[in-house]
Design a protein around this motif. Structure first.
Motif, PDB file in Angstrom:
ATOM      1  N   LEU A   1       0.816  -1.214   0.000  1.00  0.00           N
ATOM      2  CA  LEU A   1       0.000   0.000   0.000  1.00  0.00           C
ATOM      3  C   LEU A   1       0.849   1.264   0.000  1.00  0.00           C
ATOM      4  O   LEU A   1       0.505   2.249  -0.650  1.00  0.00           O
ATOM      5  CB  LEU A   1      -0.922   0.019   1.230  1.00  0.00           C
ATOM      6  CG  LEU A   1      -1.989  -1.056   1.287  1.00  0.00           C
ATOM      7  CD1 LEU A   1      -2.720  -1.006   2.620  1.00  0.00           C
ATOM      8  CD2 LEU A   1      -2.973  -0.891   0.138  1.00  0.00           C
ATOM      9  N   ASN A   2       1.958   1.238   0.749  1.00  0.00           N
ATOM     10  CA  ASN A   2       2.806   2.419   0.868  1.00  0.00           C
ATOM     11  C   ASN A   2       4.274   1.988   0.964  1.00  0.00           C
ATOM     12  O   ASN A   2       4.749   1.671   2.053  1.00  0.00           O
ATOM     13  CB  ASN A   2       2.414   3.238   2.101  1.00  0.00           C
ATOM     14  CG  ASN A   2       3.282   4.460   2.281  1.00  0.00           C
ATOM     15  OD1 ASN A   2       4.091   4.804   1.418  1.00  0.00           O
ATOM     16  ND2 ASN A   2       3.127   5.117   3.408  1.00  0.00           N
ATOM     17  N   PRO A   3       5.005   1.974  -0.146  1.00  0.00           N
ATOM     18  CA  PRO A   3       6.399   1.533  -0.141  1.00  0.00           C
ATOM     19  C   PRO A   3       7.326   2.425   0.677  1.00  0.00           C
ATOM     20  O   PRO A   3       8.441   2.041   0.976  1.00  0.00           O
ATOM     21  CB  PRO A   3       6.810   1.567  -1.610  1.00  0.00           C
ATOM     22  CG  PRO A   3       5.577   1.721  -2.393  1.00  0.00           C
ATOM     23  CD  PRO A   3       4.530   2.275  -1.484  1.00  0.00           C
ATOM     24  N   LYS A   4       6.857   3.614   1.067  1.00  0.00           N
ATOM     25  CA  LYS A   4       7.702   4.535   1.836  1.00  0.00           C
ATOM     26  C   LYS A   4       7.381   4.516   3.329  1.00  0.00           C
ATOM     27  O   LYS A   4       7.903   5.327   4.078  1.00  0.00           O
ATOM     28  CB  LYS A   4       7.554   5.962   1.308  1.00  0.00           C
ATOM     29  CG  LYS A   4       8.101   6.130  -0.089  1.00  0.00           C
ATOM     30  CD  LYS A   4       7.999   7.560  -0.533  1.00  0.00           C
ATOM     31  CE  LYS A   4       8.566   7.706  -1.937  1.00  0.00           C
ATOM     32  NZ  LYS A   4       8.553   9.082  -2.402  1.00  0.00           N
ATOM     33  N   VAL A   5       6.532   3.589   3.765  1.00  0.00           N
ATOM     34  CA  VAL A   5       6.155   3.533   5.184  1.00  0.00           C
ATOM     35  C   VAL A   5       7.400   3.259   6.033  1.00  0.00           C
ATOM     36  O   VAL A   5       8.267   2.474   5.651  1.00  0.00           O
ATOM     37  CB  VAL A   5       5.056   2.472   5.431  1.00  0.00           C
ATOM     38  CG1 VAL A   5       5.566   1.069   5.211  1.00  0.00           C
ATOM     39  CG2 VAL A   5       4.482   2.610   6.821  1.00  0.00           C
TER      40      VAL A   5
ATOM     41  N   GLN B   1      15.058  -3.017  -1.797  1.00  0.00           N
ATOM     42  CA  GLN B   1      15.213  -1.714  -1.152  1.00  0.00           C
ATOM     43  C   GLN B   1      15.907  -0.730  -2.082  1.00  0.00           C
ATOM     44  O   GLN B   1      16.901  -1.058  -2.711  1.00  0.00           O
ATOM     45  CB  GLN B   1      16.033  -1.866   0.120  1.00  0.00           C
ATOM     46  CG  GLN B   1      16.262  -0.575   0.854  1.00  0.00           C
ATOM     47  CD  GLN B   1      17.092  -0.770   2.107  1.00  0.00           C
ATOM     48  OE1 GLN B   1      17.634  -1.827   2.345  1.00  0.00           O
ATOM     49  NE2 GLN B   1      17.195   0.272   2.891  1.00  0.00           N
ATOM     50  N   TYR B   2      15.344   0.481  -2.156  1.00  0.00           N
ATOM     51  CA  TYR B   2      15.964   1.580  -2.870  1.00  0.00           C
ATOM     52  C   TYR B   2      16.174   2.710  -1.875  1.00  0.00           C
ATOM     53  O   TYR B   2      15.240   3.114  -1.198  1.00  0.00           O
ATOM     54  CB  TYR B   2      15.078   2.078  -4.017  1.00  0.00           C
ATOM     55  CG  TYR B   2      14.941   1.073  -5.132  1.00  0.00           C
ATOM     56  CD1 TYR B   2      15.959   0.912  -6.054  1.00  0.00           C
ATOM     57  CD2 TYR B   2      13.815   0.274  -5.240  1.00  0.00           C
ATOM     58  CE1 TYR B   2      15.850  -0.027  -7.067  1.00  0.00           C
ATOM     59  CE2 TYR B   2      13.701  -0.660  -6.255  1.00  0.00           C
ATOM     60  CZ  TYR B   2      14.726  -0.806  -7.160  1.00  0.00           C
ATOM     61  OH  TYR B   2      14.615  -1.736  -8.161  1.00  0.00           O
ATOM     62  N   SER B   3      17.389   3.210  -1.776  1.00  0.00           N
ATOM     63  CA  SER B   3      17.688   4.289  -0.833  1.00  0.00           C
ATOM     64  C   SER B   3      18.278   5.473  -1.578  1.00  0.00           C
ATOM     65  O   SER B   3      19.048   5.306  -2.511  1.00  0.00           O
ATOM     66  CB  SER B   3      18.698   3.823   0.217  1.00  0.00           C
ATOM     67  OG  SER B   3      18.151   2.793   0.986  1.00  0.00           O
ATOM     68  N   SER B   4      17.912   6.653  -1.112  1.00  0.00           N
ATOM     69  CA  SER B   4      18.534   7.873  -1.619  1.00  0.00           C
ATOM     70  C   SER B   4      18.646   8.834  -0.438  1.00  0.00           C
ATOM     71  O   SER B   4      17.648   9.385   0.004  1.00  0.00           O
ATOM     72  CB  SER B   4      17.714   8.483  -2.742  1.00  0.00           C
ATOM     73  OG  SER B   4      16.431   8.827  -2.286  1.00  0.00           O
TER      74      SER B   4
ATOM     75  N   SER C   1      16.044   8.866   2.606  1.00  0.00           N
ATOM     76  CA  SER C   1      14.786   8.276   2.160  1.00  0.00           C
ATOM     77  C   SER C   1      14.992   6.831   1.698  1.00  0.00           C
ATOM     78  O   SER C   1      15.906   6.541   0.954  1.00  0.00           O
ATOM     79  CB  SER C   1      14.234   9.111   1.005  1.00  0.00           C
ATOM     80  OG  SER C   1      13.124   8.483   0.448  1.00  0.00           O
ATOM     81  N   THR C   2      14.125   5.955   2.162  1.00  0.00           N
ATOM     82  CA  THR C   2      14.168   4.554   1.740  1.00  0.00           C
ATOM     83  C   THR C   2      12.817   4.179   1.166  1.00  0.00           C
ATOM     84  O   THR C   2      11.787   4.513   1.719  1.00  0.00           O
ATOM     85  CB  THR C   2      14.488   3.623   2.926  1.00  0.00           C
ATOM     86  OG1 THR C   2      15.765   3.959   3.437  1.00  0.00           O
ATOM     87  CG2 THR C   2      14.501   2.167   2.491  1.00  0.00           C
TER      88      THR C   2
END
Length: 67
Positions: free
Chosen positions: A19-23, A54-57, A60-61
């Motif tokens: 539902l929310n990949p940034k949770v 996982q993608y990180s910048s 922010s993950t």
């Protein structure tokens, strides 16, 4: 292979990520009344079994769900 104590929690975490990949892990820990370490452990299980990437910048993950 890590033993999963609560498979229902694992399913709930996976659903939340869909539902929310940034949770955040902190948010999930509060919602399900467990420690952040527990959430990290379940993230690792999902990652090791190829369900998420996982993608990180910076700070922010984001997690991508693999179908």
């Amino acid at each position: 292979m890590m033993k999963i104590a609560n498979k229902e929690l694992l399913k709930k975490i996976y659903s939340e990520l869909k539902l929310n990949p940034k949770v955040s892990q902190k948010t999930l820990a509060r919602k399900y009344n467990v420690c952040e370490r527990t959430i990290r452990r379940y993230y690792k299980v999902l990652k090791d079994n190829g369900f998420i990437i996982q993608y990180s910048s910076g700070r922010s993950t984001e997690w991508n769900i693999i179908n």
